[in-house]
Design an enzyme around this catalytic site. Structure first.
Site, PDB file in Angstrom:
ATOM      1  N   ASP A  46      53.039-108.748 130.041  1.00  0.00           N
ATOM      2  CA  ASP A  46      54.472-109.067 130.096  1.00  0.00           C
ATOM      3  C   ASP A  46      55.337-107.817 130.069  1.00  0.00           C
ATOM      4  OD1 ASP A  46      54.129-111.726 130.145  1.00  0.00           O
ATOM      5  OD2 ASP A  46      54.651-112.089 128.050  1.00  0.00           O
ATOM      6  N   LYS A  68      59.514-110.329 134.040  1.00  0.00           N
ATOM      7  CA  LYS A  68      60.722-110.102 134.824  1.00  0.00           C
ATOM      8  C   LYS A  68      60.967-108.598 134.869  1.00  0.00           C
ATOM      9  CE  LYS A  68      63.603-113.295 133.369  1.00  0.00           C
ATOM     10  NZ  LYS A  68      64.699-113.944 132.716  1.00  0.00           N
ATOM     11  N   MET A 183      65.971-112.735 120.823  1.00  0.00           N
ATOM     12  CA  MET A 183      66.701-113.065 122.060  1.00  0.00           C
ATOM     13  C   MET A 183      68.131-113.535 121.777  1.00  0.00           C
ATOM     14  SD  MET A 183      63.647-114.987 124.137  1.00  0.00           S
ATOM     15  CE  MET A 183      62.810-115.746 122.769  1.00  0.00           C
TER      16      MET A 183
HETATM   17  N1  SAH Z   1      56.251-112.593 120.987  1.00  0.00           N
HETATM   18  C1  SAH Z   1      57.284-111.622 120.675  1.00  0.00           C
HETATM   19  C2  SAH Z   1      58.669-112.165 120.958  1.00  0.00           C
HETATM   20  C3  SAH Z   1      58.898-112.443 122.420  1.00  0.00           C
HETATM   21  S1  SAH Z   1      60.526-113.012 122.737  1.00  0.00           S
HETATM   22  C4  SAH Z   1      57.139-111.170 119.228  1.00  0.00           C
HETATM   23  O1  SAH Z   1      56.385-111.798 118.465  1.00  0.00           O
HETATM   24  O2  SAH Z   1      57.754-110.175 118.858  1.00  0.00           O
HETATM   25  C5  SAH Z   1      61.333-111.561 123.275  1.00  0.00           C
HETATM   26  C6  SAH Z   1      62.286-111.088 122.235  1.00  0.00           C
HETATM   27  O3  SAH Z   1      61.592-110.464 121.178  1.00  0.00           O
HETATM   28  C7  SAH Z   1      63.263-110.026 122.698  1.00  0.00           C
HETATM   29  O4  SAH Z   1      64.355-110.600 123.383  1.00  0.00           O
HETATM   30  C8  SAH Z   1      63.695-109.430 121.389  1.00  0.00           C
HETATM   31  O5  SAH Z   1      64.594-110.279 120.710  1.00  0.00           O
HETATM   32  C9  SAH Z   1      62.391-109.457 120.608  1.00  0.00           C
HETATM   33  N2  SAH Z   1      61.661-108.180 120.678  1.00  0.00           N
HETATM   34  C10 SAH Z   1      60.391-108.009 121.080  1.00  0.00           C
HETATM   35  N3  SAH Z   1      60.039-106.702 120.981  1.00  0.00           N
HETATM   36  C11 SAH Z   1      61.112-106.066 120.500  1.00  0.00           C
HETATM   37  C12 SAH Z   1      61.391-104.705 120.154  1.00  0.00           C
HETATM   38  N4  SAH Z   1      60.482-103.734 120.289  1.00  0.00           N
HETATM   39  N5  SAH Z   1      62.617-104.405 119.670  1.00  0.00           N
HETATM   40  C13 SAH Z   1      63.544-105.352 119.492  1.00  0.00           C
HETATM   41  N6  SAH Z   1      63.346-106.644 119.801  1.00  0.00           N
HETATM   42  C14 SAH Z   1      62.152-106.998 120.286  1.00  0.00           C
END
Ligand code: SAH
Length: 279
Positions: A46, A68, A183
């Site tokens: 992803d 995306k 998000m």
């Molecule tokens: N599965 C992921 C979340 C996916 S949804 C997890 O467990 O972290 C995608 C969202 O995750 C992004 O829009 C943001 O809100 C958050 N996110 C993921 N990685 C991030 C990072 N390094 N810094 C800040 N937000 C992050």
């Protein structure tokens, strides 16, 4: 690093391993994820999986992007799930790698359900979610005895692209001392309003953490009453986590990343330590 004695599992052909890569810093990968990268035939990844992590893949592995990027529309979820099934049926060792944890707002559950329907054997490898690990790199615990005995993780964005209407915002505002939102940037004005309407104080501390755990991590500290406006002014962009609650005050003491570049930490930001000792 010798990990042979751990007997990490062998990746069998025709299997899908659904793994989390953690929030970004490659040091936060698990040994299981690393073991998977070493053995996979195909890596389906992803947008949130960074190049440093991808570069750890074995040299024979084929890379398939499923996110995306650059304005191109993202592949539809059933397409990705079906692609995993197809690759597994071809007898490949398929590594499906997602940012953070695959089962936290990552649609890992949906993909795994498709695998079950198709009779494809699979393993799930958890990862450090941005809502926990990302906060830690900003010096913000998700729970702390003096501020919160509960924490709520939510998404600011449902499958339809709107603020999720399944969330009871009034109960959330009342019942959850710390709210950690994935998000959330797009709908922050609405989220801010709903929490204020639900009775939260406009002075409540808020932190926005962008690119958490990466070298270009940015943290914006603000307050509930003006967070949407401050985000707008700062130009901060996704991916970002939002943390709302008194626990954000601990950052003054625990911002260890800031301390690496000279920030002076405050020992007792909540003013509770001496009380503890006295009690
Ligand atoms: N599965 C992921 C979340 C996916 S949804 C997890 O467990 O972290 C995608 C969202 O995750 C992004 O829009 C943001 O809100 C958050 N996110 C993921 N990685 C991030 C990072 N390094 N810094 C800040 N937000 C992050």
């Amino acid at each position: 690093m010798n990990v042979e004695h751990l007997n990490l599992p062998q990746f069998e052909p025709g299997w899908v391993w659904l793994a989390g890569a953690g929030p970004g810093d490659p040091g936060l990968l698990t040994l299981h994820a690393l073991n998977a990268l070493h053995q996979a035939d195909v890596l389906v990844y992803d947008a949130l999986v960074g190049d440093d992590v991808l570069s750890m893949v074995n040299e024979n592995c084929q890379l398939e992007y499923a996110g995306k990027r650059g304005g191109r529309p993202s592949p539809k979820q059933p397409d990705i799930s079906n692609r995993l099934v197809q690759l597994a049926k071809e007898g490949k060792r398929v590594l499906r790698l997602k940012g953070g944890d695959p089962l936290v707002f990552g649609r890992g559950g949906e993909e795994a359900l498709t695998l079950v329907e198709a009779g494809i054997p699979f393993r799930i490898i958890p990862g450090i979610s941005a809502g926990v690990g990302g906060l830690a790199y900003a010096g913000i615990p998700s729970t702390h005895r003096d501020t919160n005995h509960a924490v709520t993780f939510l998404t600011g964005h449902s499958a339809s692209g709107n603020v999720p209407d399944t969330i009871d915002w009034k109960s959330l505002a009342k019942g959850s001392p710390v709210i950690v939102i994935y998000m959330a940037l797009k709908h922050l004005p609405l989220i801010q309003q709903r929490l204020l309407d639900g009775g939260r104080s406009s002075n409540e501390p808020v932190a926005i953490i962008r690119n958490a755990t990466l070298d270009d991590q940015e943290v914006l500290e603000t307050q509930l009453g003006r967070c949407a406006e401050d985000v707008e002014k700062s130009g901060i962009k996704p991916p970002a986590m939002i943390v709302i609650g008194e626990v954000v005050r601990l950052r003054a003491a625990l911002d260890w990343v800031g301390a690496l570049s000279g920030k002076v930490l405050t020992a007792d930001p909540l003013g509770t330590r001496n009380k503890d000792l006295a009690g």
